[in-house]
Design an enzyme around this catalytic site. Structure first.
Site, PDB file in Angstrom:
ATOM      1  N   ALA A  15    -154.570  84.512  21.679  1.00 16.30           N
ATOM      2  CA  ALA A  15    -155.568  85.251  20.883  1.00 16.30           C
ATOM      3  C   ALA A  15    -155.961  86.566  21.540  1.00 16.30           C
ATOM      4  CB  ALA A  15    -156.802  84.377  20.663  1.00 16.30           C
ATOM      5  N   GLY A  16    -155.809  86.649  22.874  1.00 17.15           N
ATOM      6  CA  GLY A  16    -156.142  87.901  23.566  1.00 17.15           C
ATOM      7  C   GLY A  16    -157.237  87.763  24.620  1.00 17.15           C
ATOM      8  N   LYS A  17    -157.547  86.508  24.985  1.00 12.75           N
ATOM      9  CA  LYS A  17    -158.648  86.262  25.953  1.00 12.75           C
ATOM     10  C   LYS A  17    -158.383  86.974  27.281  1.00 12.75           C
ATOM     11  CE  LYS A  17    -157.989  81.793  25.852  1.00 12.75           C
ATOM     12  NZ  LYS A  17    -156.816  81.800  24.974  1.00 12.75           N
ATOM     13  N   SER A  18    -157.201  86.765  27.844  1.00 15.49           N
ATOM     14  CA  SER A  18    -156.896  87.363  29.160  1.00 15.49           C
ATOM     15  C   SER A  18    -156.906  88.886  29.094  1.00 15.49           C
ATOM     16  CB  SER A  18    -155.531  86.896  29.663  1.00 15.49           C
ATOM     17  OG  SER A  18    -155.473  85.500  29.687  1.00 15.49           O
ATOM     18  N   THR A  19    -156.353  89.436  28.022  1.00 12.25           N
ATOM     19  CA  THR A  19    -156.303  90.893  27.860  1.00 12.25           C
ATOM     20  C   THR A  19    -157.710  91.482  27.857  1.00 12.25           C
ATOM     21  OG1 THR A  19    -154.254  90.698  26.583  1.00 12.25           O
ATOM     22  CG2 THR A  19    -155.504  92.753  26.348  1.00 12.25           C
ATOM     23  N   ARG A  44    -146.902  82.169  35.604  1.00  8.00           N
ATOM     24  CA  ARG A  44    -146.043  83.076  34.837  1.00  8.00           C
ATOM     25  C   ARG A  44    -145.675  84.271  35.726  1.00  8.00           C
ATOM     26  NH1 ARG A  44    -150.326  83.015  29.945  1.00  8.00           N
ATOM     27  NH2 ARG A  44    -149.766  80.984  29.077  1.00  8.00           N
ATOM     28  N   ARG A 137    -144.966  87.800  23.844  1.00  6.60           N
ATOM     29  CA  ARG A 137    -145.398  87.632  25.236  1.00  6.60           C
ATOM     30  C   ARG A 137    -144.315  86.942  26.051  1.00  6.60           C
ATOM     31  NH1 ARG A 137    -150.845  84.271  26.444  1.00  6.60           N
ATOM     32  NH2 ARG A 137    -149.395  82.483  26.432  1.00  6.60           N
ATOM     33  N   ARG A 148    -148.909  74.943  21.185  1.00  5.76           N
ATOM     34  CA  ARG A 148    -150.008  75.898  21.208  1.00  5.76           C
ATOM     35  C   ARG A 148    -150.405  76.339  19.809  1.00  5.76           C
ATOM     36  NH1 ARG A 148    -150.592  78.581  26.625  1.00  5.76           N
ATOM     37  NH2 ARG A 148    -149.773  77.019  28.040  1.00  5.76           N
ATOM     38  N   ASN A 171    -159.706  89.334  17.084  1.00  7.61           N
ATOM     39  CA  ASN A 171    -159.003  90.342  17.879  1.00  7.61           C
ATOM     40  C   ASN A 171    -157.826  90.905  17.090  1.00  7.61           C
ATOM     41  OD1 ASN A 171    -157.847  91.907  19.874  1.00  7.61           O
ATOM     42  ND2 ASN A 171    -156.916  90.161  20.926  1.00  7.61           N
ATOM     43  N   ASP A 172    -158.154  91.826  16.171  1.00  7.86           N
ATOM     44  CA  ASP A 172    -157.096  92.487  15.385  1.00  7.86           C
ATOM     45  C   ASP A 172    -156.723  93.759  16.130  1.00  7.86           C
ATOM     46  OD1 ASP A 172    -156.807  93.293  11.802  1.00  7.86           O
ATOM     47  OD2 ASP A 172    -155.391  93.418  13.470  1.00  7.86           O
TER      48      ASP A 172
HETATM   49  N1  LIG Z   1    -160.882  73.177  29.625  1.00  8.02           N
HETATM   50  C1  LIG Z   1    -160.307  74.164  30.321  1.00  8.02           C
HETATM   51  N2  LIG Z   1    -159.380  74.952  29.711  1.00  8.02           N
HETATM   52  C2  LIG Z   1    -158.839  75.942  30.461  1.00  8.02           C
HETATM   53  C3  LIG Z   1    -159.177  76.194  31.798  1.00  8.02           C
HETATM   54  N3  LIG Z   1    -158.455  77.279  32.246  1.00  8.02           N
HETATM   55  C4  LIG Z   1    -157.694  77.691  31.194  1.00  8.02           C
HETATM   56  N4  LIG Z   1    -157.937  76.881  30.133  1.00  8.02           N
HETATM   57  C5  LIG Z   1    -157.392  76.971  28.778  1.00  8.02           C
HETATM   58  O1  LIG Z   1    -156.106  76.441  28.755  1.00  8.02           O
HETATM   59  C6  LIG Z   1    -155.389  77.047  27.684  1.00  8.02           C
HETATM   60  C7  LIG Z   1    -154.028  77.484  28.180  1.00  8.02           C
HETATM   61  O2  LIG Z   1    -154.227  78.482  29.165  1.00  8.02           O
HETATM   62  P1  LIG Z   1    -152.891  79.285  29.648  1.00  8.02           P
HETATM   63  O3  LIG Z   1    -151.834  78.298  29.969  1.00  8.02           O
HETATM   64  O4  LIG Z   1    -153.337  80.271  30.694  1.00  8.02           O
HETATM   65  O5  LIG Z   1    -152.423  79.996  28.315  1.00  8.02           O
HETATM   66  P2  LIG Z   1    -152.986  81.237  27.503  1.00  8.02           P
HETATM   67  O6  LIG Z   1    -154.325  80.871  26.936  1.00  8.02           O
HETATM   68  O7  LIG Z   1    -151.950  81.409  26.433  1.00  8.02           O
HETATM   69  O8  LIG Z   1    -153.071  82.394  28.441  1.00  8.02           O
HETATM   70  C8  LIG Z   1    -156.247  78.206  27.199  1.00  8.02           C
HETATM   71  O9  LIG Z   1    -156.899  77.817  26.005  1.00  8.02           O
HETATM   72  C9  LIG Z   1    -157.266  78.384  28.285  1.00  8.02           C
HETATM   73  O10 LIG Z   1    -158.527  78.860  27.781  1.00  8.02           O
HETATM   74  C10 LIG Z   1    -160.152  75.342  32.407  1.00  8.02           C
HETATM   75  O11 LIG Z   1    -160.539  75.484  33.570  1.00  8.02           O
HETATM   76  N5  LIG Z   1    -160.678  74.346  31.629  1.00  8.02           N
HETATM   77  N1  LIG Z   2    -155.304  93.200  19.654  1.00  5.32           N
HETATM   78  C1  LIG Z   2    -154.031  92.968  20.044  1.00  5.32           C
HETATM   79  N2  LIG Z   2    -153.014  93.533  19.354  1.00  5.32           N
HETATM   80  C2  LIG Z   2    -151.725  93.300  19.722  1.00  5.32           C
HETATM   81  N3  LIG Z   2    -151.354  92.528  20.795  1.00  5.32           N
HETATM   82  C3  LIG Z   2    -152.349  91.944  21.505  1.00  5.32           C
HETATM   83  C4  LIG Z   2    -153.716  92.126  21.176  1.00  5.32           C
HETATM   84  N4  LIG Z   2    -154.461  91.423  22.076  1.00  5.32           N
HETATM   85  C5  LIG Z   2    -153.578  90.812  22.913  1.00  5.32           C
HETATM   86  N5  LIG Z   2    -152.318  91.151  22.583  1.00  5.32           N
HETATM   87  C6  LIG Z   2    -151.069  90.674  23.213  1.00  5.32           C
HETATM   88  O1  LIG Z   2    -150.929  89.334  22.753  1.00  5.32           O
HETATM   89  C7  LIG Z   2    -150.464  88.484  23.813  1.00  5.32           C
HETATM   90  C8  LIG Z   2    -151.499  87.398  24.077  1.00  5.32           C
HETATM   91  O2  LIG Z   2    -152.630  87.988  24.683  1.00  5.32           O
HETATM   92  P1  LIG Z   2    -153.330  87.219  25.906  1.00  5.32           P
HETATM   93  O3  LIG Z   2    -154.403  88.120  26.424  1.00  5.32           O
HETATM   94  O4  LIG Z   2    -152.290  86.723  26.842  1.00  5.32           O
HETATM   95  O5  LIG Z   2    -153.984  85.974  25.121  1.00  5.32           O
HETATM   96  P2  LIG Z   2    -154.642  84.641  25.701  1.00  5.32           P
HETATM   97  O6  LIG Z   2    -155.127  84.940  27.080  1.00  5.32           O
HETATM   98  O7  LIG Z   2    -155.749  84.343  24.720  1.00  5.32           O
HETATM   99  O8  LIG Z   2    -153.539  83.623  25.669  1.00  5.32           O
HETATM  100  C9  LIG Z   2    -150.260  89.374  25.020  1.00  5.32           C
HETATM  101  O9  LIG Z   2    -148.889  89.746  25.093  1.00  5.32           O
HETATM  102  C10 LIG Z   2    -151.126  90.596  24.728  1.00  5.32           C
HETATM  103  O10 LIG Z   2    -150.599  91.772  25.325  1.00  5.32           O
END
Ligand SMILES: Nc1nc2c(ncn2[C@@H]2O[C@H](COP(=O)(O)OP(=O)(O)O)[C@@H](O)[C@H]2O)c(=O)[nH]1
Ligand SMILES: Nc1ncnc2c1ncn2[C@@H]1O[C@H](COP(=O)(O)OP(=O)(O)O)[C@@H](O)[C@H]1O
Length: 198
Positions: A15-19, A44, A137, A148, A171-172
């Protein structure tokens, strides 16, 4: 004196949380601190142990959970994830706004604690766009991607329920989403910036 309120970012994988989180940490150095979770998933490319996650074995993680060292933990897409008390305390000790990136199971678990964070859901504009972003990604196997996407379907529905999240940000356009995130946190940001000056 109670420190700044923590912030929980939650939402579907991709969804874009890390970004968004990394943008906040970069723009507001000295204001936010990231709660480094533990996970059993493999790093990764580009991810650093101790920065993005503490990468551990299932045995280590289960032993730590059994010792009560975690605020919460969950299984997501075949791996364990968890927030240790030490990770949150490390940020609080620096009087920073503690940001947690956790899944919906973690949100529900945190609600039973006294952490009292601001709950923010980050949602994709659509499932199709989410799938495209995850594929672009290039971090998931086909199996993990499907797991997922299935979890995302559920997460998107639950995030609509009243009373779970304080704010839901779609997050559009990235800049727009980041602006909404900053608006939601500006009061807490100002408190920390004011403390930093005193
Ligand atoms: N419950 C819980 N979820 C976590 C934690 N850390 C990461 N996550 C969640 O695990 C899921 C997978 O995280 P990740 O493998 O990094 O994938 P990403 O969300 O695609 O970047 C995501 O929904 C994260 O929010 C944690 O400490 N506790
Ligand atoms: N608003 C956006 N528009 C297009 N691409 C995005 C946007 N936000 C995030 N991305 C891309 O989408 C992918 C997922 O974002 P990421 O931050 O890794 O999501 P999450 O942490 O929620 O898994 C990444 O490759 C990121 O660069």
């Amino acid at each position: 004196m109670a420190g700044p309120r923590p912030v929980v970012l939650s939402g579907p994988s991709g969804a874009g949380k890390s970004t968004l989180l990394k943008n906040l940490l970069k723009e507001y150095e000295g204001v936010f601190g990231f709660s480094v979770s533990h996970t059993t998933r493999s790093p990764r490319p580009g991810e650093e142990n101790g920065k993005d996650y503490h990468y551990v074995t299932r045995e280590y993680m289960q032993a730590s959970i059994d010792k009560g060292e975690f605020i919460e933990s969950a299984v997501f897409s075949g791996n364990m994830y968890g927030t240790s008390k030490a990770s949150v305390q490390a940020v609080k000790d620096k009087n920073l706004i503690c940001i947690l990136d956790i899944d919906m199971q973690g949100v529900r678990a945190v609600k039973t604690t006294d952490l009292n964070p601001i709950y923010i859901s980050i949602q994709p504009p659509s499932m199709n766009i989410l799938e495209k972003r995850l594929r672009d990604r290039n971090t998931e196997s086909e199996e993990s991607l499907q797991k997922r996407l299935d979890a995302a379907q559920v997460d998107m529905e639950i995030s609509k329920e009243p009373g779970i999240f304080d704010i839901v940000i779609v997050n559009d356009n990235l800049d727009d989403a980041y602006g909404k995130l900053k608006d939601a946190l500006i009061e807490e940001i100002k408190k920390v910036q004011k403390n930093n000056l005193s």
